[in-house]
Design an enzyme around this catalytic site. Structure first.
Site, short mmCIF file in Angstrom:
data_model
loop_
_atom_site.label_atom_id
_atom_site.label_comp_id
_atom_site.label_asym_id
_atom_site.label_seq_id
_atom_site.Cartn_x
_atom_site.Cartn_y
_atom_site.Cartn_z
N LYS A 37 -36.58 19.76 21.18
CA LYS A 37 -36.38 21.21 21.34
C LYS A 37 -36.34 21.89 19.98
O LYS A 37 -35.94 21.31 18.97
CB LYS A 37 -35.10 21.51 22.13
N ARG A 46 -18.53 20.83 17.05
CA ARG A 46 -19.92 21.20 16.76
C ARG A 46 -20.09 21.77 15.36
O ARG A 46 -21.21 21.87 14.87
CB ARG A 46 -20.41 22.21 17.82
N THR A 81 -29.89 24.68 27.60
CA THR A 81 -30.71 23.53 27.24
C THR A 81 -30.97 22.63 28.44
O THR A 81 -32.09 22.18 28.67
CB THR A 81 -30.01 22.71 26.13
N ASP A 85 4.48 38.31 22.21
CA ASP A 85 3.39 38.52 21.24
C ASP A 85 2.45 37.33 21.15
O ASP A 85 1.65 37.23 20.23
CB ASP A 85 3.96 38.85 19.86
N GLN A 86 2.58 36.39 22.12
CA GLN A 86 1.72 35.21 22.27
C GLN A 86 2.01 34.10 21.26
O GLN A 86 1.24 33.15 21.16
CB GLN A 86 0.24 35.60 22.20
N GLU A 87 3.12 34.22 20.52
CA GLU A 87 3.56 33.08 19.71
C GLU A 87 3.93 31.93 20.64
O GLU A 87 4.49 32.13 21.71
CB GLU A 87 4.78 33.44 18.86
#
Length: 339
Positions: free
Chosen positions: A204, A105, A238, A46-48
């Protein structure tokens, strides 16, 4: 006071080649074998995430090497679970070596009702039992203040400086450092001052995230070999747009140096079709095969600087000394020859 034990490294799955390279470099420095701690970091169906350490680490100075890059959530959770396993195994100190710090970010509220996810991640790392963090080129310097534990922020600028002196020594008189936005001026200025070359800025304006509406060059780039300096390249929109604007303003060539090559789709395709001659990135994020196959992308190693920073942290000596190119030059062992 220096530790009586040797530093021990453990790696997650985010960038094992970098972890192994760091271990090899430390082996060279120590004159003895430094290998990654024998452990498994796996997932259940289950991706644990499950972590098991096969070696005794009681009282050891442990360093977890794990970037929180794509898939960011999985790699962050691996870091936290590894830290919990080490803390419950009575490690004396746990340092998280995070070459690329994800969520950086999101370091402030840009609009109403939005999170400051970088602060949340800092809280998670601290609460997991990590004692200090070693990273490279945080997106914003104030993120260090989000932590209540020591944070050492390494810089790629001295590595890039050595690389530029080596690869552009015949064009040094024509070099111009360029910041792709106002927020990155300090980063580009630092590299410009190291090399003794002028600085320009591309101003920008974004309509929305990931899309650049307009760009204006501040500075005379006519006849210059422009090098755009940034910390993160995600979709490369960018960078490619900046290269076009700089060429239109008279630049003879445009190259880019970026610390963290996130390079999500369609970044590689954009670079291949861009007027930009080359993009240099570090291996803070494990490059995909598509990135490795791109002729315009070159990767510089960070293992030497991280290996030395880990040894300095372990021995209680200065980490900030690694911001000097003169200090890094022998560490990179003649990889670059200064002009």
């Amino acid at each position: 006071m220096a530790s009586v034990n040797e530093p021990k490294l453990i790696s997650g799955n985010a960038n094992r080649p970098l972890s192994q390279a760091v271990a090899r470099r430390m082996s060279m420095h120590r004159g003895m074998n430094v290998s990654l701690v024998d452990a498994r970091v796996e997932r259940f169906n289950d991706q644990e995430i499950f972590v098991e350490v096969y070696e005794n680490i009681r009282g050891e100075d442990m360093f977890i090497i794990q970037s929180t890059s794509n898939p960011a959530n999985d790699n962050l959770m691996e870091l936290l679970v590894m830290a919990d396993a080490l803390r419950r195994s009575s490690a004396a100190r746990i340092t998280a070596v995070i070459p690329y710090f994800g969520y950086a970010r999101q370091d402030r509220r840009t609009k109403s009702r939005t999170p400051i996810s970088a602060k949340l991640v800092a809280n998670l790392i601290t609460q997991a039992g990590i004692d200090r963090v070693l990273t490279m080129d945080l997106h914003a310097a104030q993120i260090q203040g989000f932590f209540d534990i020591p944070v050492d922020n390494l810089y790629a600028a001295p590595i890039f400086g050595l690389d530029i002196l080596h690869h552009f020594r015949e064009h040094r008189q024509d070099l111009m450092m360029v910041s792709p936005d106002i927020g990155g001026v300090a980063r580009a200025r630092d590299l410009a001052q190291r090399l003794g070359v002028p600085l320009a800025v591309v101003d920008k304006r974004r309509e929305k995230a990931g899309e650049v509406a307009d760009m204006t060059v501040i500075g005379d780039v006519a006849g210059k070999t422009c090098i755009v300096v940034d910390d993160i390249a995600d979709t490369a929109g960018t960078l490619c747009k900046a290269a076009e604007v700089l060429q239109e303003a008279g630049a003879t060539e445009v190259h880019s140096y970026v610390t963290h090559g996130v390079l999500s789709d369609p970044a590689v395709a954009r670079l291949e079709n861009s007027v930009m001659k080359s993009l240099v990135i570090t291996d803070s994020i494990q490059p995909t095969q598509k990135i490795k196959d791109c002729s315009r992308i070159r990767i510089v190693p960070t293992a030497p600087i991280f290996a030395q920073a880990i040894l300095n942290t372990w021995s209680g000596t200065s980490v900030s000394s690694l911001i000097d190119q003169e200090t890094l030059s022998p560490i990179y062992e003649g990889m670059y020859s200064a002009a």
